[in-house]
Design a protein around this motif. Sequence first.
Motif, PDB file in Angstrom:
ATOM      1  N   SER A  45       0.827  -1.213   0.000  1.00 60.26           N
ATOM      2  CA  SER A  45       0.000   0.000   0.000  1.00 60.26           C
ATOM      3  C   SER A  45       0.854   1.253   0.000  1.00 60.26           C
ATOM      4  O   SER A  45       0.554   2.231  -0.690  1.00 60.26           O
ATOM      5  CB  SER A  45      -0.935   0.005   1.225  1.00 60.26           C
ATOM      6  N   LEU A  49       0.871   4.207  -2.792  1.00 59.92           N
ATOM      7  CA  LEU A  49       0.671   5.610  -2.421  1.00 59.92           C
ATOM      8  C   LEU A  49       1.825   6.463  -2.922  1.00 59.92           C
ATOM      9  O   LEU A  49       1.628   7.584  -3.414  1.00 59.92           O
ATOM     10  CB  LEU A  49       0.546   5.724  -0.898  1.00 59.92           C
ATOM     11  N   PHE A  52       1.320   7.099  -6.591  1.00 62.10           N
ATOM     12  CA  PHE A  52       0.216   8.022  -6.828  1.00 62.10           C
ATOM     13  C   PHE A  52       0.611   9.464  -6.531  1.00 62.10           C
ATOM     14  O   PHE A  52       0.261  10.391  -7.272  1.00 62.10           O
ATOM     15  CB  PHE A  52      -0.985   7.616  -5.971  1.00 62.10           C
ATOM     16  N   VAL A 210      -8.447   3.638 -13.748  1.00 59.54           N
ATOM     17  CA  VAL A 210      -8.682   3.222 -12.360  1.00 59.54           C
ATOM     18  C   VAL A 210      -9.664   2.054 -12.306  1.00 59.54           C
ATOM     19  O   VAL A 210      -9.429   1.043 -11.629  1.00 59.54           O
ATOM     20  CB  VAL A 210      -9.209   4.404 -11.517  1.00 59.54           C
ATOM     21  N   ALA A 332      -0.213   6.701 -12.385  1.00 60.74           N
ATOM     22  CA  ALA A 332      -0.705   6.770 -11.013  1.00 60.74           C
ATOM     23  C   ALA A 332      -2.103   6.171 -10.917  1.00 60.74           C
ATOM     24  O   ALA A 332      -2.441   5.509  -9.928  1.00 60.74           O
ATOM     25  CB  ALA A 332      -0.718   8.224 -10.540  1.00 60.74           C
ATOM     26  N   ALA A 333      -2.907   6.386 -11.957  1.00 59.95           N
ATOM     27  CA  ALA A 333      -4.266   5.840 -11.966  1.00 59.95           C
ATOM     28  C   ALA A 333      -4.255   4.316 -11.993  1.00 59.95           C
ATOM     29  O   ALA A 333      -5.112   3.664 -11.376  1.00 59.95           O
ATOM     30  CB  ALA A 333      -5.036   6.389 -13.168  1.00 59.95           C
ATOM     31  N   ASN A 335      -2.091   2.459 -10.512  1.00 60.84           N
ATOM     32  CA  ASN A 335      -1.798   2.048  -9.141  1.00 60.84           C
ATOM     33  C   ASN A 335      -2.954   2.338  -8.200  1.00 60.84           C
ATOM     34  O   ASN A 335      -3.195   1.584  -7.256  1.00 60.84           O
ATOM     35  CB  ASN A 335      -0.516   2.723  -8.662  1.00 60.84           C
ATOM     36  N   LEU A 336      -3.682   3.423  -8.433  1.00 56.99           N
ATOM     37  CA  LEU A 336      -4.873   3.690  -7.638  1.00 56.99           C
ATOM     38  C   LEU A 336      -5.899   2.583  -7.864  1.00 56.99           C
ATOM     39  O   LEU A 336      -6.581   2.142  -6.930  1.00 56.99           O
ATOM     40  CB  LEU A 336      -5.460   5.054  -8.008  1.00 56.99           C
ATOM     41  N   ALA A 339      -4.911  -0.447  -5.786  1.00 58.96           N
ATOM     42  CA  ALA A 339      -5.287  -0.309  -4.378  1.00 58.96           C
ATOM     43  C   ALA A 339      -6.800  -0.436  -4.197  1.00 58.96           C
ATOM     44  O   ALA A 339      -7.274  -1.095  -3.265  1.00 58.96           O
ATOM     45  CB  ALA A 339      -4.798   1.041  -3.855  1.00 58.96           C
ATOM     46  N   PHE A 340      -7.565   0.182  -5.089  1.00 59.78           N
ATOM     47  CA  PHE A 340      -9.030   0.105  -5.010  1.00 59.78           C
ATOM     48  C   PHE A 340      -9.504  -1.333  -5.186  1.00 59.78           C
ATOM     49  O   PHE A 340     -10.385  -1.814  -4.457  1.00 59.78           O
ATOM     50  CB  PHE A 340      -9.651   1.004  -6.088  1.00 59.78           C
TER      51      PHE A 340
END
Length: 389
Positions: A45, A49, A52, A210, A332-333, A335-336, A339-340
């Motif tokens: 995580s 982060l 991101f 995402v 970054a999206a 990786n977001l 995580a989501f």
Amino acid sequence: MPIALYALTVGAFGIGVTEFVIMGLLLQVSADLGVSIPVAGLLMSGYALGVFVGAPILTIATRSLPRKTTLLVLMAIFTLGNLAAALAPSFAWLMAARIVTALAHGTFFGVGAMVATGLVEPERKASAIALMFTGLTLATLLGVPFGSWLGLAYGWRSTFWAVAGIGLLALAILTIFVPAARERVASGPLSEEFEVLARPQVLLGLAMTVLGFGGIFAVFTYIQPLLVELAGFSEAAVSPILLVFGAGLVVGNLLGGRLADRSLSPALVGTLMFLTLALLAATFAFHDKIGAIVGAFVLGAAAFATVAPLQMWVLQQAGGAGQGLASSLNIAAFNLGNAFGAWLGGVVISHGPGLAGVAPVAALVPLAALALAWIALTLDRRATRVLAA
């Protein structure tokens, strides 16, 4: 393809190993540093982060540098971060080293995608991006299993020493083979960079990224319990099946690039539809051993078939001064979305309908991305008609 593209692939390989290899080292890290396994899991995580946050910050900070120089600076940060991880005396130190390493991730892929497209003819741009991302897929296929084995055999620190070595190798290869840009890098007002975030098509593209990767990581994060508890495999069989999944990543990645080069809009819609159907099929496939093996390959192919179309869409819609920022934000999206997806899968398992419900719930996420793609293409057609008039 020019040899400089393969240099970018080496860098992508090293970064990919660093991101995911920690999943196979959690037991060793938790035992050595005196933390619980869930706390050790926060290293994933923390890395996400860092990607991101770091992607837009480093993209803006390096916007006036030549792109080759930017890539070399980022690879140096990556190498130093892995050296710090190998020497970490505590969990807090290791987390900080992971975050520092992650800062380079988003901008490397974002800037690398622009360098890759500038090395080839216009009709091969998506394939160039796909080739660079092959380093990431090969990291999943080969680097992560090898890194996990190395950590088991010689301690988890040895894995980070090895990845730091890959970073030094990539730094040398990038220095030798990536050509220096002939044009001077323009550095306009920051407002011009941020204007790209006011474009609905760019924002839709980021949201599609995402949601697309949110769906696949809702399943991939929990692939081990799916294979063991639903399909009935032993724990020892999971690693070979992950190789099958990694092979699917490589095939899907290259296929997505080819399709996007032929026609971007159909490729965007088609790959998101393929991902939705693959996740729906996994609902049934993971209840059978043969079905699970086939399903793992198909899921891998469907997951990375979306990468080149999504990245090309954002690059195409951004253009101009904000292209670098948009490109890095799309990384970054991704990786977001990771995580989501991990969070969503955990909610489904903990609060119902349970492990068997992960795949069908996950399929709804790229289905939402497909709806956004339809909206984006509708807006695109309207804009084209206005310009024609």
